[in-house]
Design an enzyme around this catalytic site. Structure first.
Site, PDB file in Angstrom:
ATOM      1  N   CYS A  57       0.838  -1.214   0.000  1.00 46.01           N
ATOM      2  CA  CYS A  57       0.000   0.000   0.000  1.00 46.01           C
ATOM      3  C   CYS A  57       0.868   1.257   0.000  1.00 46.01           C
ATOM      4  O   CYS A  57       0.514   2.259  -0.635  1.00 46.01           O
ATOM      5  CB  CYS A  57      -0.912   0.024   1.232  1.00 46.01           C
ATOM      6  N   ARG A 134      -7.971  -4.189  -3.142  1.00 44.74           N
ATOM      7  CA  ARG A 134      -7.452  -3.028  -3.893  1.00 44.74           C
ATOM      8  C   ARG A 134      -8.399  -2.708  -5.049  1.00 44.74           C
ATOM      9  O   ARG A 134      -8.250  -3.243  -6.147  1.00 44.74           O
ATOM     10  CB  ARG A 134      -6.038  -3.332  -4.417  1.00 44.74           C
TER      11      ARG A 134
HETATM   12  C1  BEZ Z   1       0.602  -4.658   1.798  1.00 45.75           C
HETATM   13  O1  BEZ Z   1       1.809  -4.868   1.858  1.00 45.75           O
HETATM   14  O2  BEZ Z   1       0.132  -3.575   1.459  1.00 45.75           O
HETATM   15  C2  BEZ Z   1      -0.324  -5.791   2.110  1.00 45.75           C
HETATM   16  C3  BEZ Z   1       0.047  -7.072   1.758  1.00 45.75           C
HETATM   17  C4  BEZ Z   1      -0.822  -8.124   2.058  1.00 45.75           C
HETATM   18  C5  BEZ Z   1      -2.033  -7.875   2.683  1.00 45.75           C
HETATM   19  C6  BEZ Z   1      -2.410  -6.580   2.999  1.00 45.75           C
HETATM   20  C7  BEZ Z   1      -1.548  -5.525   2.706  1.00 45.75           C
END
Ligand code: BEZ
Length: 221
Positions: A57, A134
């Site tokens: 993110c 997302r």
């Molecule tokens: C992230 O790194 O943004 C992420 C990865 C897996 C699940 C949720 C967020």
């Protein structure tokens, strides 16, 4: 032997629909209270992310923030959303600016009650029961939902594709054309196929378009 198929009960997932008015909402954001209708007259990319202070993110937020000036030139605004609190959002964007040197210039919705997440179908329980996946919703200047993209938790979005989608939709609106696979700004566009025999004859004789066949004609804009 008799086959018994298993029926898996799933609660219905409400998804908004393309070509219809985007569901209206009022939200608490890092820029204060914002209503969707405040964006009338401007395009909007509304996107959700799973959680603050997570690495994928963070890369996406850096990417969206870098795009923001270009989007504004295209009369397109940007707004993020997750179920994290407003304090978490503030702490995270301050952290991104202090540690990674990128100012986050767009508002982020704190959808702690998940009302907007439900309205837009942002929670996919197979991915996460609590976090939003997302999602990207492209809403036009008349507040019609024009495109939706859904990515899983583990795959960061392609920023170039999101901008390309807005550019393609704006070209469609301005010139009444479609855009082919892998179209890029400046590339040839598709002229909608004629729907009568007479128009088909006219189309193949039209010197302004290049036709592979009567239904498949392209032009430059
Ligand atoms: C992230 O790194 O943004 C992420 C990865 C897996 C699940 C949720 C967020």
């Amino acid at each position: 032997m008799e086959q018994v198929s298993e029926i898996i009960e799933r609660p219905a997932l409400m998804l908004p629909r393309l070509g219809e008015p985007a569901p209206q909402f009022e939200a608490v954001t890092t820029h204060g209270k914002i209503r969707l209708e405040d964006f009338k007259g401007s395009w909007l990319i509304l996107f959700s992310h799973p959680a603050d202070f997570t690495p994928v993110c963070t890369t996406e937020f850096m990417g969206f923030a870098r795009l923001h000036p270009k989007l504004r030139e295209m009369n397109c605004e940007l707004m993020g959303l997750s179920i994290d609190s407003i304090y978490s959002h503030i702490a995270w964007i301050r952290n991104i600016e202090q540690n990674l040197g990128q100012k986050i210039t767009f508002p982020i919705i704190a959808d702690s009650g998940r009302q907007i997440a439900s309205l837009y179908g942002m929670i996919m329980p197979g991915e996460s029961r609590t976090e939003t996946v997302r999602c990207v919703f492209i809403i036009d200047d008349r507040q019609t939902l024009r495109a939706m993209l859904y990515y899983p938790l583990t795959t960061g979005r392609n920023m170039d594709e999101i901008v390309r989608m807005v550019e393609a939709l704006q070209i469609t609106d301005e010139f009444g054309v479609a855009t082919p696979a892998n179209w890029q700004p400046g590339g040839d566009v598709i002229v909608p196929p004629p729907n009568t025999q007479e128009l088909a004859e006219e189309r193949v004789a039209d010197k302004e378009v290049q036709c592979k066949d009567w239904y498949f004609c392209q032009k430059k804009i």
